[in-house]
Design an enzyme around this catalytic site. Structure first.
Site, PDB file in Angstrom:
ATOM      1  N   LYS A 100       0.780  -1.248   0.016  1.00  0.00           N
ATOM      2  CA  LYS A 100      -0.094  -0.102  -0.114  1.00  0.00           C
ATOM      3  C   LYS A 100       0.943   1.185   0.157  1.00  0.00           C
ATOM      4  O   LYS A 100       2.058   1.400   0.974  1.00  0.00           O
ATOM      5  CB  LYS A 100      -0.966  -0.132   1.394  1.00  0.00           C
ATOM      6  N   SER A 149      -9.859   2.064   3.056  1.00  0.00           N
ATOM      7  CA  SER A 149      -9.111   2.879   2.214  1.00  0.00           C
ATOM      8  C   SER A 149      -7.875   1.761   1.383  1.00  0.00           C
ATOM      9  O   SER A 149      -7.320   2.508   0.481  1.00  0.00           O
ATOM     10  CB  SER A 149      -8.138   3.567   2.992  1.00  0.00           C
ATOM     11  N   SER A 201     -10.095  -0.486   7.152  1.00  0.00           N
ATOM     12  CA  SER A 201      -9.571  -0.204   5.626  1.00  0.00           C
ATOM     13  C   SER A 201      -8.817  -1.613   5.255  1.00  0.00           C
ATOM     14  O   SER A 201      -8.201  -1.454   3.861  1.00  0.00           O
ATOM     15  CB  SER A 201      -8.345   0.860   5.872  1.00  0.00           C
TER      16      SER A 201
END
Lengths: 495, 95
Positions: free
Chosen positions: A79, A154, A178
């Site tokens: 990420k 997210s 997330s």
């Protein structure tokens, strides 16, 4: 014809160790997949082709020695919230569009030491603030199961990339859901570990008392391997837990006879904004499967869980407003053109480079922490947080794990909730309490249900454990995945 | 809870955010809605409850007072918007 994308990390690791495939071959294969298919998804912000090939070659050398760690040569995606030395680390924001990190996050270092090859950095909601990946400066990510739908957020890029098998696995972070919510939306397996289990060093901070990194993969067995590499004490993180890391793969095969599963009555009540009927039917079918495997279902109460969303929207913005004060246009990141004075430099750099959702949260947090309001908001929220956490402690006196839906509905469409922040916030009603209590939880795929546009999309179920019970969660998830094949389903367009 | 445009201006100033006048009203509406959501907290009496600042009530770990970081000024300044002679440049503060 090779079909490496149909293999799990567990399988790829065995193939690499047995010399059936080289890391160079595997890395090239996934880089090509990204190149050919990511136009549809927008799941990557940066692809690290050159570095990945260098790391792959190094991995192949290590594999030849015969004592390389399990993940050696396995390509994965990080990420874009994790700092990566010499590689752009944007956190999905215009603020860090030009930021080349001068150091690695501990997660990145640990994964590299375990032999993992980094394919690239995945798209995400700006500063991890969002539940649909639509707040990213780099544009929305699409759900591989239906390109009109969001992948969740997210960690939306990480989930979409694994869902479409553009990467065998990825890392994510979870502050209010997330990892679990996008894992559910994209039909993959994700784990948020106990707070403090995985180092936060070099992970760009959103809400420090809630942020936790974890693995996102195709199966519980994959997540166990990845967590083995990620977890551990780090003296560079002041809230890292000094506790030895067990082998998370060791308990995977334990039978589930006598397992006591708690079902929070509040999560299964029919209330407005609660889980829709199709999701409920899918979750119930999964629970029946657990019953058939010898588990006992017990109703429990989490009486304060209904306050999770309001509490979270004080705690998280308050901590975010503090953390994001470091972005001032002076030492790194975006600086506005021709500032007329220092204050203009600060306020215009921040105003121009932060997106609307980030600004909203900074303002809510600033308000909640401002003089005269602290007790009514932050302190009140911290007290309620204790009550929410105590509910779980009490529940674990009676049960081993708790099961619940990951989301009230399956993946909604891009644009469906962007005009109404509150409706977006409520898509995390089932995941947030876990972060407030600091306990670990997974989301595993358990079937499909129509979304609001009538498209069949993956359903995720949460398995929630007591502090440091990651091994048990992985065991419980793995046993289900031995009897079902929901986790092996792949979106048609990416097969 | 209703937040007016003037209050948004004040909060934005405290948060060091330059908000366009055109956006003030929508922020006022959003912030009001968020604070309405947050107001649900008032439904529960929390007298006597200890605030939770850490999931394990852990205390801050202290380290030995010794230098552990190496000097990486050059690497860190390379990513700054504007530097000169090892210093970060900003607009003049004192005339």
């Amino acid at each position: 014809m090779s079909n490496y994308h149909t293999k799990t990390v567990t399988e790829l690791s065995a193939m690499l160790q047995a010399g059936e495939v080289s890391s160079v071959e595997l890395t090239r294969y996934f880089l090509d997949r990204i190149k050919n298919s990511d136009d549809k998804l927008n799941s990557f912000i940066t692809v690290c082709e050159e570095q990945a090939m260098v790391q792959a070659k190094e991995s192949d050398e290590k594999l030849k020695t015969g004592n390389a760690p399990a993940l050696t040569g396995v390509p994965i995606a990080h990420k874009d919230i994790f700092c990566t030395d010499g590689v752009k680390t944007s956190c999905g924001s215009k603020m860090l569009d030009s930021f080349i990190s001068p150091y690695d996050a501990t997660v990145v270092t640990n994964m590299r030491n375990a032999g993992v090859v980094m394919l690239g950095k995945t798209n995400m909601d700006e500063f991890a603030m969002g539940s649909s990946n639509e707040t990213s400066f780099y544009g929305a990510v699409k759900n591989p199961w239906n390109l009109k739908a969001v992948p969740g957020g997210s960690s939306g890029g990480s989930a979409a990339a694994v869902g479409a098998r553009l990467a065998p696995a990825s890392t994510g972070t979870d502050t209010g859901g997330s990892i679990r919510q996008p894992a559910a939306f994209c039909g993959i397996t994700g784990l948020k570990p106990t707070y403090g289990r995985v180092s936060r060093f070099g992970m760009i901070a959103f809400a420090s008392s809630l942020d936790q990194a974890g693995p996102m993969g195709q199966s519980a067995s994959d997540c166990a391997l990845l967590l083995n590499a990620m977890a551990g004490f780090d003296d560079k993180d002041s809230t890292s837990i000094e506790k030895s890391v067990p082998d998370y793969s060791a308990d995977l095969n334990k039978p589930l006879d006598g397992l006591r599963i708690g079902l929070p009555k509040e999560y299964f009540e029919h209330t407005e904004g609660g889980m829709n009927a199709e999701v409920e039917a899918t979750i119930k079918a999964a629970l029946d499967q657990y019953k058939a495997m010898g588990a006992e279902l017990i109703e429990i109460e989490l009486p304060n869980s209904g306050l999770s969303v309001p509490v979270y929207y004080v705690v998280a913005p308050a901590e975010c407003s503090t953390n994001l004060s470091r972005f001032d246009g002076v030492r790194y990141g975006y600086r506005c053109e021709d500032p007329k004075d220092l204050n203009d430099l600060y306020t215009r750099s921040r105003g121009e480079a932060f997106g609307a959702e980030v600004q909203r949260r900074i303002m809510v947090g600033t308000y909640a922490l401002s003089s005269g309001y602290y007790d009514a908001y932050y302190l009140k929220a911290q007290k309620l947080r204790h009550l929410i956490s105590d509910d779980f402690t009490k529940a674990y006196e009676k049960v081993d794990v708790i099961m619940a839906p990951a989301t009230p509905e399956t993946a909604f469409n891009i644009g469906e909730k962007t005009d109404d922040p509150i409706s977006m916030y409520l898509s995390d009603i089932y995941t947030i309490a876990v972060n407030l209590a600091g306990i670990p939880a997974m989301s595993i795929p358990v079937g499909f249900a129509n979304n609001s546009s009538g498209v069949s999309m993956p359903v995720g179920m949460q398995i929630i454990g007591n502090h440091f019970e990651e091994a048990k969660l992985l065991n419980v998830a793995h046993q289900y995945q031995q009897k079902t094949d929901w986790h092996k389903q792949m979106p048609e367009e990416f097969q | 809870m209703s937040i007016e445009v003037d209050e948004v201006k004040k909060i934005a100033k405290l948060a060091a955010l330059n908000v366009d006048d055109a956006d003030l009203q929508s922020y006022a509406t959003n912030l009001s809605n968020i604070l309405d959501l947050v107001a649900q907290m008032d439904a529960v009496d929390t007298t006597g409850v200890t605030p939770m600042s850490h999931p394990f009530d852990a205390v801050q770990r202290l380290r030995e007072d010794k230098v552990t970081e190496v000097d990486r000024r050059e690497a860190f300044q390379k990513i700054a918007p504007n530097t000169e002679d090892g210093l970060y440049l900003v607009p003049k503060v004192i005339e």
